[in-house]
Design an enzyme around this catalytic site. Structure first.
Site, PDB file in Angstrom:
ATOM      1  N   ASP A 283       0.831  -1.200   0.000  1.00 56.20           N
ATOM      2  CA  ASP A 283       0.000   0.000   0.000  1.00 56.20           C
ATOM      3  C   ASP A 283       0.878   1.268   0.000  1.00 56.20           C
ATOM      4  OD1 ASP A 283      -2.427   1.399   0.266  1.00 56.20           O
ATOM      5  OD2 ASP A 283      -2.303   1.405   2.457  1.00 56.20           O
TER       6      ASP A 283
ATOM      7  N   ASP B 279       1.938   5.456  -5.218  1.00 56.18           N
ATOM      8  CA  ASP B 279       1.255   6.683  -4.800  1.00 56.18           C
ATOM      9  C   ASP B 279       2.086   7.874  -5.265  1.00 56.18           C
ATOM     10  OD1 ASP B 279       0.127   8.852  -3.684  1.00 56.18           O
ATOM     11  OD2 ASP B 279       0.166   8.132  -1.618  1.00 56.18           O
TER      12      ASP B 279
ATOM     13  N   HIS C  93      -9.742   5.041   0.000  1.00 55.02           N
ATOM     14  CA  HIS C  93      -8.834   5.002   1.153  1.00 55.02           C
ATOM     15  C   HIS C  93      -9.525   5.677   2.333  1.00 55.02           C
ATOM     16  CE1 HIS C  93      -4.794   3.866  -0.657  1.00 55.02           C
ATOM     17  NE2 HIS C  93      -5.632   3.802  -1.671  1.00 55.02           N
TER      18      HIS C  93
ATOM     19  N   GLY D  72     -10.848   4.364   5.234  1.00 57.63           N
ATOM     20  CA  GLY D  72     -12.117   3.718   5.598  1.00 57.63           C
ATOM     21  C   GLY D  72     -12.509   3.851   7.065  1.00 57.63           C
TER      22      GLY D  72
ATOM     23  N   THR E 236      -6.542   2.481  10.460  1.00 58.98           N
ATOM     24  CA  THR E 236      -6.589   3.067  11.806  1.00 58.98           C
ATOM     25  C   THR E 236      -7.565   2.341  12.733  1.00 58.98           C
ATOM     26  OG1 THR E 236      -6.059   5.198  10.815  1.00 58.98           O
ATOM     27  CG2 THR E 236      -6.932   5.248  13.055  1.00 58.98           C
TER      28      THR E 236
HETATM   29  P1  13P Z   1      -7.580   4.586   7.582  1.00 59.96           P
HETATM   30  O1  13P Z   1      -6.369   4.522   8.442  1.00 59.96           O
HETATM   31  O2  13P Z   1      -8.270   5.892   7.686  1.00 59.96           O
HETATM   32  O3  13P Z   1      -8.504   3.445   7.776  1.00 59.96           O
HETATM   33  O4  13P Z   1      -7.081   4.531   6.054  1.00 59.96           O
HETATM   34  C1  13P Z   1      -6.440   3.383   5.609  1.00 59.96           C
HETATM   35  C2  13P Z   1      -5.915   3.547   4.253  1.00 59.96           C
HETATM   36  O5  13P Z   1      -6.504   4.186   3.419  1.00 59.96           O
HETATM   37  C3  13P Z   1      -4.664   2.855   3.944  1.00 59.96           C
HETATM   38  O6  13P Z   1      -4.204   3.131   2.674  1.00 59.96           O
END
Ligand code: 13P
Length: 280
Positions: free
Chosen positions: A82, A104, A206, A208, A231
């Site tokens: 990621d 990215d 992203h 979420g 998170t």
């Molecule tokens: P969060 O940490 O807000 O869930 O986002 C995760 C994310 O988009 C990882 O690329």
């Protein structure tokens, strides 16, 4: 063996009208919790780690665990790198067996974004791996650094990037942010709808953690197929450990089990929403 390219999972989900969770993991407990949730619900999943997390979870150590968990799972699992920030780190993930990578380059101009994304596309093709790119910055990075001002994706740039690179999935900025939201997010569904009408590939949401179930479902109905959650899982694991350690008798292995269950519960809840499944 159920380690598969991310593209396979996303195309099947797009055709079936459901979403697939991409869950960030940082240790063995999170990997075990994620796979347990997916196996119980019998849904495909994506296990992922972002480049900014590698100082805590070195790639050469965590990659073999993620890949072994995917290979031994009873459901299809893609292992995804990621927010890859440079070609060298992405190459290392591909060498270690990741079946999908994200480049990215959203901070760069669209021309530069297309140039580096094309380079990654060629590299990933040598491994039969999938590629995700991002158009429009989210502002705040997965580790919380960056500028919170929201920069929405331009659907015309989404189309151009797709046509010039042939990526398998494109992440959008529609008012979503990494980390817990300070105020309830207001997603721009018009941008999502327009981008979805211009490109045939699955779109990615992203940030979420903290998006409502209703917004998740609406996003899926408008073309989002991959949803990233990080998170909320890290926080659930930390809370589970804290609760366990507040008990009277503690031991390391029960602590580890509590952490695994913390990840499992959070991930299963999200999987149920994305896959439109009721509690099983
Ligand atoms: P969060 O940490 O807000 O869930 O986002 C995760 C994310 O988009 C990882 O690329």
């Amino acid at each position: 063996m159920s380690l598969v390219p991310m593209k396979d999972i996303l195309l099947r989900a797009e055709a079936g009208g459901y979403g697939v969770g991409a869950f960030s993991v940082a240790d063995m407990e999170m990997i075990l919790g994620a796979v347990k949730a997916a196996e119980e619900l019998q849904v495909p999943m994506i296990l992922q780690i972002a480049q900014v997390r590698l100082p805590f979870s070195p790639l050469d150590k965590i990659a073999p665990m993620m890949i072994a968990a995917a290979k031994n799972a009873s459901i299809p699992v893609a292992v995804h790198f990621d927010h890859g920030l440079d070609v060298q780190a992405i190459g290392q993930a591909l060498d270690l067996g990741f079946t999908s990578v994200m480049i990215d380059a959203s901070k760069l101009s669209i021309d530069e974004n297309i140039k580096i994304t094309s380079e990654v596309r060629k590299m990933a093709d040598r491994y039969n791996a999938s590629v995700e790119a991002e158009v429009g910055q989210l502002g705040v990075s997965e580790d919380g650094t960056g500028d919170a001002s929201r920069i929405h994706s331009d659907p015309k740039e989404v189309k151009r990037l797709y046509e010039e690179t042939g990526v398998d999935a494109i992440a959008l900025s529609i008012g979503n942010q990494h980390g817990f939201y300070k105020a309830a997010p207001k997603l721009n569904f018009e941008i999502l709808e327009e981008a979805n009408s211009l490109v045939p590939v699955p779109l990615v949401l992203h940030g979420g953690s903290g998006i409502s179930d209703e917004d998740f479902r609406k996003c899926i109905s408008l073309g989002i197929t991959k949803i990233n959650v990080a998170t909320a899982t890290f926080s659930a694991v930390k809370d589970a450990a804290k609760t366990y350690l507040e008990g009277e008798k503690t031991d390391y292995f029960s602590l580890s089990d509590s952490m695994m269950k913390g990840a499992y519960k959070n991930i299963k809840r999200h999987m149920q929403v994305f896959s439109m499944k009721k509690e099983i």
